[in-house]
Design an enzyme around this catalytic site. Structure first.
Site, PDB file in Angstrom:
ATOM      1  N   ASP A 190       0.836  -1.122   0.004  1.00  0.00           N
ATOM      2  CA  ASP A 190       0.042  -0.070   0.324  1.00  0.00           C
ATOM      3  C   ASP A 190       0.716   1.205  -0.014  1.00  0.00           C
ATOM      4  O   ASP A 190       0.604   2.283  -0.721  1.00  0.00           O
ATOM      5  CB  ASP A 190      -0.792  -0.160   1.074  1.00  0.00           C
ATOM      6  N   GLU A 245       0.584  -5.338  -5.389  1.00  0.00           N
ATOM      7  CA  GLU A 245       0.236  -4.262  -6.564  1.00  0.00           C
ATOM      8  C   GLU A 245       1.256  -3.544  -7.105  1.00  0.00           C
ATOM      9  O   GLU A 245       1.410  -3.444  -8.384  1.00  0.00           O
ATOM     10  CB  GLU A 245      -0.961  -3.484  -5.830  1.00  0.00           C
TER      11      GLU A 245
END
Length: 397
Positions: free
Chosen positions: A22, A292
């Site tokens: 994140d 991600e």
């Protein structure tokens, strides 16, 4: 509420999850907003110790500091006295704005409703996780009316022009191409990281995965490969998969360690900043990534890769993986597409034998595979990157 900011002041709030995922995305977002769009960004982060791993110059003991022109604040509640909300507020990945910030939004809305000459309330956004699923197009940019009467927009990154796009700095592909054009850049990088004995003809694989028996199976396969394979692994979760190959416990291993197992050489990587990690991905023949941020940067590296996606209930992660693979393999020859998809699926399902089998079927020197890896970033970016789309979205809002 009197405005203390111009329309170019943005606040981004981030809670650190999974160590670097994140905060990795959020930090890239903040830097691109500041560098390319000249926006004043304040980044609020709850875990500065983890953040320091990708920003070594960060001092976790400081409540406020500035790096790359971005103000970085320790996020602890209540926020420091005198805080005024910026003109754009971003919740990164479903974290919640502090109560005092929401109250400022309510006050600003009330003042604006009573007197239109007052500053408009800040634009409130929730930056969602990246997904290739088709439903993202229908949800991107939708407003959500809160019980307080405030409006929050949901911003979805994605791979089509109907989504929020993908984070990619304007000069990135050009910098990558210059780097990859000179083999000495790769070799010099390895040397600077303390990775000894890597020859230009050797196969080099970077590994940043979760624990999985599939990784152990690949390393056992590489031990007996015809060509030397160098596995570049940071100290962390992926090493837990290889305990039976290691000469000591994971705790006893340190950065710079080298473990030779026949034709496999395992190198323990030191931590690096984001720019250094990009160069590492550019320099390897194959990358195994997770999360991600590293997932997207592996695509921008224009090299073949495996995406080890985070496991979710009811195997929903496999649906997300399949959605991406359908997009990624769209222009690949069917046989090659099937081989690449089978490798990724086997790796994610911890099918050790199948992972080894599909790896042997995948030829890293295959020209169509290399050409596709190079063309995919150009197609995926859809002309406009996420940050540029985000800035325009805010203007339209």
């Amino acid at each position: 509420m009197a405005s203390q900011n111009t329309e170019q002041n943005w606040d981004i709030f981030c809670t650190v999850v999974d160590n670097y995922g994140d905060i990795g995305v959020t930090w890239r977002l903040a830097k691109q907003l500041a560098v390319e769009h000249k926006i004043n960004v304040t980044l609020w982060v709850d875990d500065l110790n983890s953040f320091q791993h990708i920003l070594p110059q960060l001092d976790p003991k400081l409540v406020t500091q500035t790096h790359f022109g971005i103000k970085i604040n320790q996020w602890s509640e209540p926020l420091k006295a005198g805080y005024y909300a910026g003109d754009v507020l971003i919740e990164a990945f479903a974290c919640e704005l502090p109560a005092q910030v929401k109250q400022q939004l309510i006050t600003a809305k009330q003042h604006y409703a009573e007197d239109a000459t007052q500053p408009k309330p800040p634009v409130w956004l929730n930056l969602e996780y990246l997904s290739a699923e088709s439903w993202v197009e229908g949800c991107h940019g939708l407003p959500s009316m809160q019980t307080s009467g405030l409006k929050k927009y949901f911003y979805f990154p994605g791979f089509t022009d109907k989504t929020g796009g993908l984070i990619c700095e304007k000069q990135l592909f050009g910098q990558r191409d210059v780097w990859q054009a000179d083999i000495n850049n790769r070799l010099n990088l390895f040397e600077s990281l303390g990775l000894q004995g890597i020859k230009a003809s050797d196969t080099v694989v970077s590994i940043f995965s979760y624990e999985t028996a599939s990784l152990l199976a690949l390393c056992q396969l590489w031990q007996h490969s015809e060509q030397t394979v160098h596995a570049l692994i940071p100290k962390g979760r992926c090493l837990n998969s290889l305990v039976e190959l290691l000469p000591c416990s994971v705790d006893e291993i340190s950065a710079g360690s080298q473990i030779k197992l026949n034709n496999l050489v395992i190198h323990i990587l030191p931590m690096t900043d984001q720019e250094g990690y990009d160069k590492l991905l550019w320099s390897c023949d194959f990358n195994i990534v997770r999360g991600e941020d590293s997932f997207l940067r592996a695509q921008w590296a224009a090299k073949p890769f495996i995406w080890h996606i985070y496991v979710q209930e009811d195997d929903y992660h496999l649906i997300k993986l399949d959605a991406f693979m359908q997009l990624y393999c769209n222009n690949l020859p069917p046989e090659l597409a099937n081989s690449w998809k089978a490798l990724n699926l086997a790796f994610n399902q911890e099918q050790a034998a199948e992972t080894s089998e599909h790896w042997q079927q995948l030829n890293l020197a295959d020209l169509p595979l290399q050409q596709h890896a190079k063309q995919w970033p150009i197609d995926a970016i859809n002309d406009v990157d996420l940050v540029s789309r985000l800035v325009q979205f805010v203007k339209n809002s």
